[in-house]
Design an enzyme around this catalytic site. Structure first.
Site, PDB file in Angstrom:
ATOM      1  N   GLU A 132     -12.768  56.572  22.528  1.00  0.00           N
ATOM      2  CA  GLU A 132     -12.136  55.467  21.814  1.00  0.00           C
ATOM      3  C   GLU A 132     -12.905  54.182  22.060  1.00  0.00           C
ATOM      4  O   GLU A 132     -12.947  53.685  23.179  1.00  0.00           O
ATOM      5  CB  GLU A 132     -10.694  55.253  22.297  1.00  0.00           C
ATOM      6  CG  GLU A 132      -9.986  54.203  21.481  1.00  0.00           C
ATOM      7  CD  GLU A 132      -9.148  53.221  22.274  1.00  0.00           C
ATOM      8  OE1 GLU A 132      -8.275  52.572  21.678  1.00  0.00           O
ATOM      9  OE2 GLU A 132      -9.367  53.069  23.492  1.00  0.00           O
TER      10      GLU A 132
ATOM     11  N   ASP B 216     -10.367  56.631  26.955  1.00  0.00           N
ATOM     12  CA  ASP B 216      -9.750  55.364  26.569  1.00  0.00           C
ATOM     13  C   ASP B 216     -10.650  54.151  26.807  1.00  0.00           C
ATOM     14  O   ASP B 216     -11.348  54.079  27.821  1.00  0.00           O
ATOM     15  CB  ASP B 216      -8.479  55.213  27.413  1.00  0.00           C
ATOM     16  CG  ASP B 216      -7.666  53.990  27.087  1.00  0.00           C
ATOM     17  OD1 ASP B 216      -7.025  53.980  26.031  1.00  0.00           O
ATOM     18  OD2 ASP B 216      -7.674  53.027  27.894  1.00  0.00           O
TER      19      ASP B 216
HETATM   20  C1  GLC Z   1      -6.535  51.789  24.554  1.00  0.00           C
HETATM   21  C2  GLC Z   1      -5.197  52.425  24.258  1.00  0.00           C
HETATM   22  C3  GLC Z   1      -4.155  51.371  24.235  1.00  0.00           C
HETATM   23  C4  GLC Z   1      -4.097  50.727  25.603  1.00  0.00           C
HETATM   24  C5  GLC Z   1      -5.470  50.226  26.029  1.00  0.00           C
HETATM   25  C6  GLC Z   1      -5.498  49.936  27.489  1.00  0.00           C
HETATM   26  O1  GLC Z   1      -6.942  50.938  23.561  1.00  0.00           O
HETATM   27  O2  GLC Z   1      -5.268  53.149  23.063  1.00  0.00           O
HETATM   28  O3  GLC Z   1      -2.899  51.850  23.875  1.00  0.00           O
HETATM   29  O4  GLC Z   1      -3.196  49.664  25.587  1.00  0.00           O
HETATM   30  O5  GLC Z   1      -6.490  51.161  25.790  1.00  0.00           O
HETATM   31  O6  GLC Z   1      -5.494  51.133  28.232  1.00  0.00           O
END
Ligand code: GLC
Ligand code: MG
Ligand code: CA
Length: 577
Positions: free
Chosen positions: A296, A221
């Protein structure tokens, strides 16, 4: 008989396996556990609900699923604020439920990938509470700062102008510790300090713990936010320059500044490589399939390519490709699709695979972004490009965003906004319960409450109805997943071209196998296309599948010299020898 059919029979007889592993052309499904299936009637999805539905995923043909966070959390950011990285969130079940999930997934043949949230914990985490108290072990687990004294007012202020993703200052004053802490997301999500080796080691333990439980890998993440600029290089964390973007006039908004000190620091890439080493070592020690990493990051193309590896060290197996989320939209022309697809294909280092992400829990749904009439076309695109396909739960049904009023909004990103602006920020509309059937609450729960409302459309748009209908988005999706197993899709070449603003055509071909031709008409007007001008395809082709509203039926034979593509329709054809 088609060539591939002959080869399939031959390889079955001779026992020749396929050249690629599951993870090399994986079909990944993202489950948002809170909204997938509620097994105990409390209106909140849970692990037993996921376990119950694994066979459904297998039947569609998915190879793996990644679950949004399932760890103990106060749910300020619905699980992305983790209070204990080693425990299951009680609303979602117990560790035994998790172990059963893993065991059943093995039986069914679906790999389970967990969400690893390294950038921050919850402010309710024991680590944070101890850090607040100045505990010698945890004191520097987070990023603390005295702030500065305003010379005019004499009052204490945050150290600088850094803004949180969810609006307002990224610094929060803590009364007990008498310091500010950094949070790049919600105030309840303090950033961990990656310049502290103890934090790096702790987070590696978290990975090892879940690998030990039998997971197939991790979705990692919020990569860009991992490191902030090194304080030792400055006496004060420097202000970020203003973006001077007229569309972002509010200093409380994240877009007001350029995040040169809080995102994409060079140390981030090394951290990904370290995590890759860790999963590779685990694989070497324990055998089985390689454990995969998916990352991500909404960041520059150059950064994403670095995440793959640098030629010496390996990184993420799947650095998420968000082009279809961030760079391609409803108004994009066929040429733009081609540019983005080719850019990725050509820039990838050797020995890695492309990937394509259509949607996720942070964005509006595909059917709402591209229009319901284009859902099949977009799913066709996803499933027929080379490499990994990543689908967010519900996109295979063409689920649409559910309108949620300001009063009912729960997403922190939207709640930090105001009634006029919240909707564009809100992620709630794409997070509503999965539509299983036409029974009350769409078969999501046996109770009469759900944490977010069920879509009004559930009676006519649900999985069961789509499985029973002669043709449906789901059936088209299943056909795509099946045909994707053919050699030309697994390892064949991509030859792609835009014919005009609307029409995108490409072929997938492995020498010695069948040629597949994909025609996507993004426009409204019907086109008559001579496919033989672009591809080495015979006079006739067979329809593998085509959008729901198309005139074609699977198995139809068509003339390739005058192929009729209706507006908003996508079609997959296979050449007839
Ligand atoms: C990422 C997740 C999102 C979350 C953020 C903070 O972007 O996909 O849902 O709010 O990280 O952890
Ligand atoms: Mg439940
Ligand atoms: Ca950080």
């Amino acid at each position: 008989m088609r060539l591939t059919a002959v080869i399939a029979i031959l390889s079955a007889v001779l026992g020749i396996g396929s050249a690629t592993q599951w993870w090399e052309s994986g079909n990944y499904y993202q489950i948002y556990p809170r909204s997938f299936r509620d097994s105990d009637g409390d209106g909140i999805g849970d692990l037993n609900g996921v376990t119950e539905k694994l066979q459904y995923l297998k039947d569609i043909g998915f190879t793996a699923t990644w679950l949004s966070p399932i760890f103990k959390s106060p749910m300020v950011d619905f699980g992305y604020d983790i209070a204990d990285f080693y425990q299951i969130h009680p609303e979602y079940g117990t560790m035994e439920d998790f172990e059963r999930l893993i065991a059943h997934a093995k039986e069914v043949g679906i790999r389970i990938i967990l969400d690893f949230v390294p950038n921050h914990s919850s402010d309710q985490s024991e680590w944070f509470l101890k850090s607040v108290d100045g505990d010698p072990v945890y004191k520097d687990y987070y990023i603390w700062h005295d702030g500065k004294i305003n010379e005019e007012t004499g009052e204490r202020e945050p150290p600088n102008n850094w803004v949180s993703e969810f609006r307002y200052s990224a610094w929060e004053w803590n009364e007990v510790r008498q310091q500010y802490y950094l949070h790049q997301f919600a105030t309840a999500q303090p950033d961990l300090n990656y310049r502290n080796p103890a934090v790096v080691a702790e987070m590696k333990n978290v990975l090892k713990f879940w690998l030990g439980k039998g997971v197939a890998g991790f979705r990692i993440d919020a990569i860009p936010y991992l490191f902030e600029v090194d304080l030792d290089r400055y006496n004060q964390y420097p202000d970020e320059p203003l973006s001077n973007d007229p569309s972002c006039p509010d200093p409380d908004d994240h877009c007001y500044t350029q995040h040169i000190y809080t995102q994409d620091q060079p140390e981030t890439v090394d951290m990904i490589y370290q995590w890759r080493e860790l999963v590779d070592e685990f694989h070497q020690q324990h055998g089985g399939d390689p454990r995969v990493l998916m990352t991500e990051a909404y960041t520059s193309f150059e950064n994403i390519m670095k995440f793959y590896g640098d030629g010496i060290r390996n990184g993420s197996h799947i650095p998420f490709n968000f082009d279809f989320l961030s760079n391609i939209n409803n108004a994009s022309k066929a040429t733009e699709y081609v540019e983005h697809i080719e850019k990725w294909m050509n820039a990838m280092p050797k020995g890695v695979y492309a990937n394509w992400v259509l949607g996720n829990h942070d964005n509006k749904r595909v059917a709402s972004r591209f229009g319901v009439q284009r859902i099949d076309l977009i799913n066709i695109l996803l499933q027929t490009l080379p490499g990994h396909a990543v689908t967010y739960n519900g996109e295979e049904l063409g689920m649409t965003d559910v309108y949620i009023s300001w009063e009912d909004t729960v997403d922190p990103s939207a709640c930090n906004s105001d009634p006029e602006h919240y909707y564009e920020r809100s992620r709630d509309p794409a997070r509503t319960p999965y539509q299983w059937d036409a029974s009350s609450m769409a078969g999501f729960t046996s109770g009469d409450y759900t944490w977010l409302p069920v879509s009004d459309e559930y009676k006519t748009n649900n999985a069961l109805q789509q499985l029973r209908a002669p043709q449906s988005h789901l059936k088209i999706f299943k056909t795509l997943v099946r045909v994707r197993q053919e050699p030309s899709f697994r390892t064949g070449e991509l030859k792609i071209q835009a014919l005009d603003d609307d029409v995108l055509v490409y072929s997938r071909l492995k020498q010695g196998s069948d040629i597949y031709v994909i025609v996507l008409n993004l426009g409204e007007t019907e086109k008559n296309i001579d496919l033989t001008k672009y591809f080495n395809v015979g006079a006739e082709a067979e329809i593998i599948t085509s959008s729901l509203q198309s005139q074609y039926i699977n198995g139809d034979t068509v003339k390739t010299s005058s192929f009729v593509a209706k507006g908003n329709v996508g079609t997959v054809l296979v050449g007839i020898n």
